[in-house]
Design a protein around this motif. Structure first.
Motif, mmCIF file in Angstrom:
data_model
loop_
_atom_site.group_PDB
_atom_site.id
_atom_site.type_symbol
_atom_site.label_atom_id
_atom_site.label_comp_id
_atom_site.label_asym_id
_atom_site.label_seq_id
_atom_site.Cartn_x
_atom_site.Cartn_y
_atom_site.Cartn_z
ATOM 1 N N ARG A 1 0.705 12.774 -8.867
ATOM 2 C CA ARG A 1 0.224 14.100 -8.479
ATOM 3 C C ARG A 1 1.338 15.133 -8.493
ATOM 4 O O ARG A 1 1.162 16.261 -8.048
ATOM 5 N N GLN A 2 2.524 14.749 -8.972
ATOM 6 C CA GLN A 2 3.691 15.639 -9.088
ATOM 7 C C GLN A 2 4.240 16.073 -7.731
ATOM 8 O O GLN A 2 4.891 17.110 -7.616
ATOM 9 N N LEU A 3 3.963 15.261 -6.698
ATOM 10 C CA LEU A 3 4.432 15.590 -5.354
ATOM 11 C C LEU A 3 5.741 14.894 -5.014
ATOM 12 O O LEU A 3 6.470 15.329 -4.120
ATOM 13 N N VAL A 4 6.003 13.797 -5.692
ATOM 14 C CA VAL A 4 7.202 13.005 -5.441
ATOM 15 C C VAL A 4 7.880 12.723 -6.773
ATOM 16 O O VAL A 4 7.207 12.477 -7.780
ATOM 17 N N VAL A 5 9.196 12.798 -6.767
ATOM 18 C CA VAL A 5 9.976 12.465 -7.964
ATOM 19 C C VAL A 5 10.871 11.287 -7.632
ATOM 20 O O VAL A 5 11.360 11.162 -6.506
ATOM 21 N N LYS A 6 11.062 10.410 -8.610
ATOM 22 C CA LYS A 6 11.897 9.234 -8.389
ATOM 23 C C LYS A 6 12.632 8.895 -9.667
ATOM 24 O O LYS A 6 12.024 8.477 -10.653
ATOM 25 N N GLU A 7 13.946 9.092 -9.649
ATOM 26 C CA GLU A 7 14.783 8.744 -10.786
ATOM 27 C C GLU A 7 15.209 7.285 -10.664
ATOM 28 O O GLU A 7 15.265 6.741 -9.558
ATOM 29 N N PRO B 1 0.810 -1.223 0.000
ATOM 30 C CA PRO B 1 0.000 0.000 0.000
ATOM 31 C C PRO B 1 0.846 1.278 0.000
ATOM 32 O O PRO B 1 0.476 2.264 -0.631
ATOM 33 N N VAL B 2 1.979 1.227 0.689
ATOM 34 C CA VAL B 2 2.857 2.392 0.714
ATOM 35 C C VAL B 2 3.435 2.634 -0.675
ATOM 36 O O VAL B 2 3.482 3.779 -1.159
ATOM 37 N N ARG B 3 3.859 1.566 -1.325
ATOM 38 C CA ARG B 3 4.418 1.696 -2.668
ATOM 39 C C ARG B 3 3.382 2.280 -3.634
ATOM 40 O O ARG B 3 3.693 3.151 -4.443
ATOM 41 N N GLU B 4 2.143 1.811 -3.529
ATOM 42 C CA GLU B 4 1.085 2.323 -4.403
ATOM 43 C C GLU B 4 0.780 3.783 -4.087
ATOM 44 O O GLU B 4 0.517 4.586 -4.987
ATOM 45 N N ALA B 5 0.794 4.129 -2.803
ATOM 46 C CA ALA B 5 0.540 5.517 -2.410
ATOM 47 C C ALA B 5 1.641 6.437 -2.935
ATOM 48 O O ALA B 5 1.364 7.553 -3.396
ATOM 49 N N VAL B 6 2.881 5.968 -2.881
ATOM 50 C CA VAL B 6 4.005 6.771 -3.389
ATOM 51 C C VAL B 6 3.879 6.954 -4.897
ATOM 52 O O VAL B 6 4.152 8.040 -5.434
ATOM 53 N N LYS B 7 3.454 5.907 -5.599
ATOM 54 C CA LYS B 7 3.229 6.040 -7.046
ATOM 55 C C LYS B 7 2.158 7.085 -7.325
ATOM 56 O O LYS B 7 2.256 7.858 -8.283
ATOM 57 N N ARG B 8 1.134 7.093 -6.492
ATOM 58 C CA ARG B 8 0.073 8.091 -6.658
ATOM 59 C C ARG B 8 0.614 9.492 -6.394
ATOM 60 O O ARG B 8 0.247 10.447 -7.081
#
Length: 224
Positions: A58-64, A47-54
């Motif tokens: 929403r342009q709130l988190v970036v992940k290279e 659930p945390v992983r899915e929330a982070v993807k969300r």
């Protein structure tokens, strides 16, 4: 049923993480540690992983690739561009809402705002969302209430931390609502644009100061 329960859990985790972003507990540019968050919320990593993807959506988190997820940290120039867009769109949003909202909807908005102001419970009523909901333009509503909603909330929360800005914003909102009640679309748009321009300046000064502080600390470490 199981899928719905899972979705509800992801929603709850998403909102919990977003609250940490709003309060600054996870700061702009800060690492989003999925393992630590799963332990904190007593849920599995899924659930945390899915929330982070969300949050990424929403342009709130970036992940290279091969790097840790981090909270977005817009440059001052990027932030100003977003708030300039917001000023234009919200100006039109309040103009349209002033023209098309029913008297009952207008009365309910004013009453809810008065209640929120009396309790100082700002987050209980988002005036900007209520106006966008009532403007009658689906594209404006989507932009302000969905596409940019969370990003705007994140940076609005930062501008609200400027001393005195919160109370000023309440007064500015009240003036906007009075113009709406009077069905003065020109005045309502002018007041909304001025309100957002002040918030932009407050946030600009805050981010500039934060950048200067970070530079000073970096220089201090180099010479220390």
């Amino acid at each position: 049923m199981a899928e719905k329960q899972h979705q509800t859990l992801v929603d709850r985790v998403f909102e919990s993480i977003f609250d940490l972003l709003l309060t600054g507990e996870i700061p702009l540019g800060g690492v989003v540690n999925e393992a630590a968050l799963a332990e904190r919320f007593q849920v599995s990593r899924g659930p945390v992983r899915e929330a982070v993807k969300r949050l990424q959506g929403r342009q709130l988190v970036v992940k290279e690739p091969y790097l840790k997820a981090r909270v977005v940290d817009l440059s001052v120039a990027d932030m100003i561009q977003i708030f300039q867009l917001r000023e234009a769109v919200e100006g039109m949003s309040v103009r349209l809402a002033t023209q098309v909202m029913s008297d009952a909807e207008m009365d309910a908005l004013v009453e809810d705002f008065s209640t929120a102001r009396a309790s100082r419970d700002g987050p209980a009523l988002d005036v900007h969302v209520r106006i966008a909901d009532g403007c009658g333009n689906a594209r404006i509503r989507y932009l302000l209430c969905e596409e940019l909603y969370y990003l705007l909330r994140l940076y609005r929360a930062r501008s609200g931390k400027v001393p005195g800005r919160r109370e000023d914003a309440f007064s500015e909102h009240w003036q906007i609502l009075r113009a709406m009640k009077a069905r003065d679309a020109d005045l309502a748009e002018s007041l909304m644009r001025a309100h957002i321009a002040r918030a932009t300046r407050a946030l600009h000064d805050l981010l500039e100061a934060r950048g200067e502080d970070a530079t000073a600390q970096s220089e201090k470490r180099k010479t220390g």
